[in-house]
Design a protein around this motif. Structure first.
Motif, mmCIF file in Angstrom:
data_model
loop_
_atom_site.group_PDB
_atom_site.id
_atom_site.type_symbol
_atom_site.label_atom_id
_atom_site.label_comp_id
_atom_site.label_asym_id
_atom_site.label_seq_id
_atom_site.Cartn_x
_atom_site.Cartn_y
_atom_site.Cartn_z
ATOM 1 N N GLN A 145 39.428 47.720 27.273
ATOM 2 C CA GLN A 145 38.097 47.150 27.076
ATOM 3 C C GLN A 145 38.163 45.780 26.431
ATOM 4 O OE1 GLN A 145 35.352 48.737 28.441
ATOM 5 N NE2 GLN A 145 34.592 46.651 28.135
ATOM 6 N N ALA A 146 39.039 45.611 25.450
ATOM 7 C CA ALA A 146 39.163 44.305 24.811
ATOM 8 C C ALA A 146 39.662 43.259 25.800
ATOM 9 C CB ALA A 146 40.109 44.402 23.616
ATOM 10 N N THR A 147 40.578 43.654 26.670
ATOM 11 C CA THR A 147 41.112 42.735 27.672
ATOM 12 C C THR A 147 40.031 42.306 28.655
ATOM 13 O OG1 THR A 147 43.293 43.794 27.499
ATOM 14 C CG2 THR A 147 42.875 42.462 29.460
ATOM 15 N N LEU A 148 39.243 43.269 29.130
ATOM 16 C CA LEU A 148 38.164 42.948 30.065
ATOM 17 C C LEU A 148 37.090 42.101 29.395
ATOM 18 C CD1 LEU A 148 37.756 46.369 31.950
ATOM 19 C CD2 LEU A 148 38.927 44.305 32.747
ATOM 20 N N ASP A 149 36.760 42.402 28.148
ATOM 21 C CA ASP A 149 35.740 41.631 27.436
ATOM 22 C C ASP A 149 36.172 40.177 27.256
ATOM 23 O OD1 ASP A 149 34.176 43.880 27.248
ATOM 24 O OD2 ASP A 149 34.676 44.316 25.151
ATOM 25 N N ALA A 150 37.447 39.977 26.966
ATOM 26 C CA ALA A 150 37.950 38.608 26.798
ATOM 27 C C ALA A 150 37.857 37.825 28.103
ATOM 28 C CB ALA A 150 39.390 38.643 26.292
ATOM 29 N N MET A 151 38.169 38.458 29.221
ATOM 30 C CA MET A 151 38.045 37.782 30.505
ATOM 31 C C MET A 151 36.585 37.497 30.836
ATOM 32 S SD MET A 151 39.143 36.338 33.175
ATOM 33 C CE MET A 151 40.910 36.613 33.095
ATOM 34 N N ALA A 152 35.690 38.416 30.509
ATOM 35 C CA ALA A 152 34.269 38.204 30.791
ATOM 36 C C ALA A 152 33.752 36.939 30.127
ATOM 37 C CB ALA A 152 33.467 39.418 30.327
ATOM 38 N N GLU A 153 34.250 36.645 28.941
ATOM 39 C CA GLU A 153 33.828 35.436 28.231
ATOM 40 C C GLU A 153 34.321 34.168 28.926
ATOM 41 O OE1 GLU A 153 35.026 35.667 24.190
ATOM 42 O OE2 GLU A 153 33.774 37.418 23.731
ATOM 43 N N ARG A 154 35.418 34.262 29.665
ATOM 44 C CA ARG A 154 35.983 33.088 30.353
ATOM 45 C C ARG A 154 35.308 32.802 31.689
ATOM 46 N NH1 ARG A 154 42.024 33.896 31.526
ATOM 47 N NH2 ARG A 154 41.584 31.957 32.653
ATOM 48 N N LEU A 197 37.840 37.037 51.601
ATOM 49 C CA LEU A 197 36.573 36.861 50.899
ATOM 50 C C LEU A 197 36.813 37.043 49.402
ATOM 51 C CD1 LEU A 197 33.528 36.467 50.868
ATOM 52 C CD2 LEU A 197 33.276 38.905 51.410
ATOM 53 N N HIS A 198 36.616 35.972 48.647
ATOM 54 C CA HIS A 198 36.898 36.002 47.211
ATOM 55 C C HIS A 198 35.656 36.478 46.446
ATOM 56 C CE1 HIS A 198 40.736 33.905 47.630
ATOM 57 N NE2 HIS A 198 40.148 33.230 48.600
ATOM 58 N N VAL A 199 35.851 37.553 45.702
ATOM 59 C CA VAL A 199 34.763 38.121 44.905
ATOM 60 C C VAL A 199 35.319 38.307 43.503
ATOM 61 C CG1 VAL A 199 33.027 39.957 44.768
ATOM 62 C CG2 VAL A 199 33.979 39.315 46.990
ATOM 63 N N GLU A 200 35.276 37.197 42.715
ATOM 64 C CA GLU A 200 36.028 37.169 41.469
ATOM 65 C C GLU A 200 35.320 36.474 40.323
ATOM 66 O OE1 GLU A 200 35.858 34.069 41.931
ATOM 67 O OE2 GLU A 200 37.715 33.171 42.601
ATOM 68 N N GLY A 201 34.006 36.283 40.456
ATOM 69 C CA GLY A 201 33.229 35.742 39.349
ATOM 70 C C GLY A 201 33.579 34.329 38.957
ATOM 71 N N GLY A 202 34.241 33.595 39.865
ATOM 72 C CA GLY A 202 34.653 32.227 39.570
ATOM 73 C C GLY A 202 36.009 32.114 38.906
ATOM 74 N N HIS A 203 36.794 33.181 38.965
ATOM 75 C CA HIS A 203 38.090 33.204 38.269
ATOM 76 C C HIS A 203 39.022 32.090 38.744
ATOM 77 C CE1 HIS A 203 41.385 36.058 36.482
ATOM 78 N NE2 HIS A 203 41.619 34.802 36.199
ATOM 79 N N ARG A 204 38.977 31.745 40.026
ATOM 80 C CA ARG A 204 39.878 30.709 40.523
ATOM 81 C C ARG A 204 39.548 29.335 39.963
ATOM 82 N NH1 ARG A 204 39.347 30.451 46.531
ATOM 83 N NH2 ARG A 204 37.255 31.214 46.052
ATOM 84 N N LEU A 205 38.391 29.198 39.321
ATOM 85 C CA LEU A 205 37.966 27.911 38.779
ATOM 86 C C LEU A 205 38.341 27.703 37.325
ATOM 87 C CD1 LEU A 205 34.357 27.910 40.289
ATOM 88 C CD2 LEU A 205 36.458 26.998 41.315
ATOM 89 N N VAL A 206 38.795 28.756 36.665
ATOM 90 C CA VAL A 206 39.063 28.643 35.220
ATOM 91 C C VAL A 206 40.487 29.079 34.900
ATOM 92 C CG1 VAL A 206 36.656 28.981 34.631
ATOM 93 C CG2 VAL A 206 38.147 30.977 34.779
#
Length: 245
Positions: free
Chosen positions: A197-206, A236-245
């Protein structure tokens, strides 16, 4: 363009007993499709059947897609199929730094995310209707690799190459893949353990999207690829903009 109808379609979902695959099965059954969920664990298949209230249009099959004889048997008496989806991935033990990585763990990733999809196409394509499709799941690791993730990054990239090649070889059957970002599924317990959960929460902030993915996000993307008759050879990329950060 008229979207391809899902009502009364026959869809095989490999890895559909949990997470993204189960979310897709739920959605397709609600639309009137006949769904077969295939996976290795009889217990998880039974749990999925219970979760889906033993739907009359649901079947389950125990199968290891890394074993060619089992994949061949799956299709032997299947009749025509409209769509095949694979969300299967065995990554247990694979997220390790190289000095700690066991070859057997790496081989399981290759078998579940490359050889398995290859065998599904080899034995399933002859049963697909010309308007049918095969949809795989790759992943953000192919674009944003991290320490401990070398094997998963490499296999995701290889799978995407397979998608493009099969789209040419098996045309007019459509071959695509969804590339998810970080999605809150049970697989994260293997990756991060108690720190999930801590790992996922940290990514959500990014992430530009402000959250990690949910299984329904990926199911929705797979549903698009199934239903759009002019999309093939596509990731089809479905990643919340991960490739941009």
């Amino acid at each position: 363009m008229t979207a391809i109808r899902i009502e009364d379609a026959k869809v095989l979902i490999v890895g559909g007993s949990s997470g993204m695959g189960l979310a897709l099965a739920t959605s397709l059954l609600e639309e009137g499709a006949s769904v077969t969920i295939a996976g290795r664990s009889k217990d998880r298949l039974a749990a999925a059947r219970h979760h889906l209230a033993d739907h009359p249009k649901l079947e389950t099959r125990a199968i290891d897609i890394s074993r060619e004889e089992e994949v061949a048997a799956l299709f032997r008496n299947s009749g025509p199929i409209d769509h095949i989806v694979s969300t299967a991935a065995d990554i247990e033990g694979a997220y390790q730094l190289l000095p700690s990585l066991e070859l057997a763990a790496a081989q399981r990733v290759v078998e579940s995310k490359f050889y398995g999809p290859l065998l599904l196409a080899k034995h399933g394509a002859a049963h697909l209707l010309p308007s049918g499709s095969i949809t795989y799941t790759s992943g953000i690791a192919a674009y944003r690799p991290a320490a401990r993730g070398s094997v998963v990054a490499a296999v995701n990239a290889a799978l995407e190459g397979l998608v493009r090649a099969l789209a040419v070889e098996l045309a007019p059957i459509r071959i695509n893949a969804v590339s998810p970002g970080w999605v809150d599924t049970p697989i994260w317990s293997l990756v991060a353990g108690d720190a999930k959960q801590a790992t996922l929460d940290a990514m959500a902030e990014r992430l530009p999207a402000g959250r990690v993915g949910r299984p329904d996000d990926i199911a929705d993307a797979i549903r698009f690829l199934i239903g759009n008759g002019f999309t093939t050879g596509t990731i089809l990329h479905v990643e919340g903009g991960h490739r941009l950060v």
